[in-house]
Design a protein around this motif. Sequence first.
Motif, PDB file in Angstrom:
ATOM      1  N   UNK A  17       0.830  -1.205   0.000  1.00 31.84           N
ATOM      2  CA  UNK A  17       0.000   0.000   0.000  1.00 31.84           C
ATOM      3  C   UNK A  17       0.868   1.260   0.000  1.00 31.84           C
ATOM      4  N   UNK A  18       1.914   1.263   0.825  1.00 33.72           N
ATOM      5  CA  UNK A  18       2.820   2.411   0.885  1.00 33.72           C
ATOM      6  C   UNK A  18       3.610   2.552  -0.415  1.00 33.72           C
ATOM      7  N   UNK A  19       3.972   1.437  -1.025  1.00 36.42           N
ATOM      8  CA  UNK A  19       4.771   1.456  -2.249  1.00 36.42           C
ATOM      9  C   UNK A  19       3.996   2.079  -3.412  1.00 36.42           C
ATOM     10  N   UNK A  20       2.695   1.889  -3.433  1.00 30.47           N
ATOM     11  CA  UNK A  20       1.875   2.432  -4.525  1.00 30.47           C
ATOM     12  C   UNK A  20       1.902   3.957  -4.590  1.00 30.47           C
ATOM     13  N   UNK A  21       2.097   4.612  -3.465  1.00 30.96           N
ATOM     14  CA  UNK A  21       2.090   6.080  -3.443  1.00 30.96           C
ATOM     15  C   UNK A  21       3.470   6.683  -3.181  1.00 30.96           C
ATOM     16  N   UNK A  22       4.459   5.837  -2.997  1.00 29.22           N
ATOM     17  CA  UNK A  22       5.801   6.314  -2.689  1.00 29.22           C
ATOM     18  C   UNK A  22       6.467   6.906  -3.928  1.00 29.22           C
ATOM     19  N   UNK A  23       7.275   7.930  -3.718  1.00 28.95           N
ATOM     20  CA  UNK A  23       8.018   8.537  -4.823  1.00 28.95           C
ATOM     21  C   UNK A  23       9.338   7.826  -5.077  1.00 28.95           C
ATOM     22  N   UNK A  24       9.747   6.963  -4.166  1.00 29.05           N
ATOM     23  CA  UNK A  24      10.950   6.166  -4.382  1.00 29.05           C
ATOM     24  C   UNK A  24      10.588   4.688  -4.241  1.00 29.05           C
ATOM     25  N   UNK A  25      11.517   3.831  -4.596  1.00 28.92           N
ATOM     26  CA  UNK A  25      11.265   2.389  -4.544  1.00 28.92           C
ATOM     27  C   UNK A  25      11.903   1.773  -3.325  1.00 28.92           C
ATOM     28  N   UNK A  26      11.289   0.672  -2.917  1.00 26.93           N
ATOM     29  CA  UNK A  26      11.767  -0.053  -1.749  1.00 26.93           C
ATOM     30  C   UNK A  26      11.696  -1.553  -1.992  1.00 26.93           C
ATOM     31  N   UNK A  27      12.456  -2.285  -1.202  1.00 26.04           N
ATOM     32  CA  UNK A  27      12.345  -3.738  -1.150  1.00 26.04           C
ATOM     33  C   UNK A  27      11.755  -4.108   0.194  1.00 26.04           C
ATOM     34  N   UNK A  28      11.044  -5.217   0.201  1.00 29.01           N
ATOM     35  CA  UNK A  28      10.477  -5.746   1.439  1.00 29.01           C
ATOM     36  C   UNK A  28      11.079  -7.122   1.633  1.00 29.01           C
ATOM     37  N   UNK A  29      11.743  -7.345   2.753  1.00 26.85           N
ATOM     38  CA  UNK A  29      12.347  -8.636   3.055  1.00 26.85           C
ATOM     39  C   UNK A  29      11.843  -9.102   4.408  1.00 26.85           C
TER      40      UNK A  29
END
Length: 188
Positions: A17-29
């Motif tokens: 959900x947070x990734x959809x509106x984030x201006x940068x990219x992240x990984x989830x581990x």
Amino acid sequence: MANAVTPSYVTLEAFWEAEETSESRHEWLDGVVYDMSRGTIEHARLIGSIVRILGNALLDECSVYSSEVMLYIAETKLATYADATVVCGPLATYRVAKLGEAITNPTLLVEVLSDRTEGYDRGEKFAYYMRISSLKEYVLVSQYERRIEVFRRPQRGRWIHEVAQAGQSLTLHGHAIEVDAVYAKPVR
């Protein structure tokens, strides 16, 4: 891998959900969220080039996806982005409620190397990718010299490592790809 940006456990659903509106990219581990570094102009150009070349070569057999598509590796609980993802055959995805879906069955993955990511892409991230049973080829594209490496999964034993440099070609999913074509810049 970069420093964690979340101090406590984050569910995959909350991450998505947070990734959809984030201006940068992240990984989830496995509940920890990490920043992904931004690429250079050359990094982006090489991604575009390899996606175009693979897309043209594999047009009738496979689907080629850009770095906008998320991968999910259930065995390692990793949600990440490859620079290019190829799926040959039916697409399998992991859906997170109504938030979106991630590819789970890549045949070929590509990472364009940078100073910040090379160690991770060759080491820990490759170890995660090796757990994907559908993955047959892992491709590393140098950002600093005309050099492309491919790791192939054999029927048995260790992955086979091949390197091609300027003036050479390599085979990806049964198609010859010229190294110089990947690095060619348009004439202006």
